[in-house]
Write a protein that holds these residues in place. Structure first.
Motif, PDB file in Angstrom:
ATOM      1  N   VAL A   8       0.845  -1.201   0.000  1.00 18.96           N
ATOM      2  CA  VAL A   8       0.000   0.000   0.000  1.00 18.96           C
ATOM      3  C   VAL A   8       0.882   1.254   0.000  1.00 18.96           C
ATOM      4  O   VAL A   8       0.635   2.201  -0.757  1.00 18.96           O
ATOM      5  N   ALA A   9       1.914   1.270   0.824  1.00 19.92           N
ATOM      6  CA  ALA A   9       2.817   2.427   0.881  1.00 19.92           C
ATOM      7  C   ALA A   9       3.522   2.615  -0.459  1.00 19.92           C
ATOM      8  O   ALA A   9       3.694   3.750  -0.932  1.00 19.92           O
ATOM      9  N   CYS A  10       3.911   1.532  -1.102  1.00 15.39           N
ATOM     10  CA  CYS A  10       4.552   1.607  -2.410  1.00 15.39           C
ATOM     11  C   CYS A  10       3.591   2.198  -3.444  1.00 15.39           C
ATOM     12  O   CYS A  10       3.961   3.073  -4.230  1.00 15.39           O
ATOM     13  N   LEU A  11       2.348   1.727  -3.446  1.00 16.96           N
ATOM     14  CA  LEU A  11       1.341   2.258  -4.372  1.00 16.96           C
ATOM     15  C   LEU A  11       1.079   3.738  -4.113  1.00 16.96           C
ATOM     16  O   LEU A  11       0.952   4.534  -5.055  1.00 16.96           O
ATOM     17  N   ARG A  12       1.023   4.113  -2.860  1.00 15.32           N
ATOM     18  CA  ARG A  12       0.851   5.531  -2.527  1.00 15.32           C
ATOM     19  C   ARG A  12       2.049   6.349  -3.017  1.00 15.32           C
ATOM     20  O   ARG A  12       1.898   7.461  -3.512  1.00 15.32           O
ATOM     21  N   GLY A  13       3.235   5.783  -2.877  1.00 13.38           N
ATOM     22  CA  GLY A  13       4.435   6.454  -3.362  1.00 13.38           C
ATOM     23  C   GLY A  13       4.404   6.651  -4.868  1.00 13.38           C
ATOM     24  O   GLY A  13       4.788   7.712  -5.379  1.00 13.38           O
ATOM     25  N   MET A  14       3.920   5.653  -5.587  1.00  9.08           N
ATOM     26  CA  MET A  14       3.796   5.778  -7.039  1.00  9.08           C
ATOM     27  C   MET A  14       2.799   6.887  -7.396  1.00  9.08           C
ATOM     28  O   MET A  14       3.069   7.706  -8.283  1.00  9.08           O
ATOM     29  N   ALA A  15       1.687   6.903  -6.695  1.00  2.37           N
ATOM     30  CA  ALA A  15       0.681   7.943  -6.943  1.00  2.37           C
ATOM     31  C   ALA A  15       1.233   9.328  -6.599  1.00  2.37           C
ATOM     32  O   ALA A  15       1.021  10.296  -7.344  1.00  2.37           O
ATOM     33  N   ASP A  16       1.935   9.414  -5.481  1.00  2.00           N
ATOM     34  CA  ASP A  16       2.523  10.701  -5.079  1.00  2.00           C
ATOM     35  C   ASP A  16       3.576  11.164  -6.093  1.00  2.00           C
ATOM     36  O   ASP A  16       3.639  12.347  -6.434  1.00  2.00           O
ATOM     37  N   ALA A  17       4.392  10.239  -6.585  1.00  2.27           N
ATOM     38  CA  ALA A  17       5.418  10.594  -7.571  1.00  2.27           C
ATOM     39  C   ALA A  17       4.765  11.116  -8.853  1.00  2.27           C
ATOM     40  O   ALA A  17       5.227  12.107  -9.437  1.00  2.27           O
TER      41      ALA A  17
END
Length: 170
Positions: A8-17
């Protein structure tokens, strides 16, 4: 769907990037200043992505945590934790990590440390000074891109010197 906390944190990081790129990146500036050499272009692209991510990481702690998680996952997926010899392809990512560290004040993920260490011999004082100049221009993409050519010249990339001369003419 049952997702782990890390996923989930990785997916959020992708969205944030992606959101930071939409907010802080101008494709026309990027294209206009882009070098032609393959290695120079890879470094140019990696540092631009590091710049836009770092702007969000610097301003919002949660974005920083998410992007760091994404970067850590990416390093693990690419096998950077097990890297044991220098390859030119690693240099772009290593420089991106060093730039993010300088802009945000955050340590790079542990999984990135091996490639940073392998690339350090390629990164002399002149390159480090050029990276520091980039930190001071991170909020202004066009100036950042112009300054990036100094870094490329410091790395002895083939077309960087010619491009610096052309950039100084406009």
């Amino acid at each position: 769907i049952d997702l782990s906390t890390e996923h989930v944190a990785c997916l959020r990081g992708m969205a944030d990037a992606l959101a930071m790129r939409a907010a802080h990146h101008d494709a026309s500036i990027h294209a206009r200043r882009c070098p032609t050499g393959q290695t120079a272009r890879a470094i140019y692209d990696a540092l631009e992505q590091a710049r836009v991510e770092a702007l969000g990481m610097r301003r919002m702690r949660g974005v920083g945590d998410n992007v760091t998680s994404m970067l850590s996952s990416r390093c693990q997926r690419l096998g950077y934790e097990d890297a044991n010899r220098f390859e030119e392809a690693l240099l772009a990512d290593a420089l991106g990590f060093l730039l993010r560290e300088r802009i945000t004040g955050r340590q790079s993920p542990a999984a990135a440390q091996p490639i940073i260490g392998l690339c350090r011999p390629q990164i002399d004082v002149t390159v480090m000074r050029a990276l520091d100049e980039l930190v001071h221009t991170a909020d202004e993409q066009d100036l950042f891109a112009k300054k990036m050519h100094r870094l490329l010249t410091a790395l002895d990339l083939a077309d960087a010197e010619r491009e610096v001369l052309e950039l100084n003419m406009d």
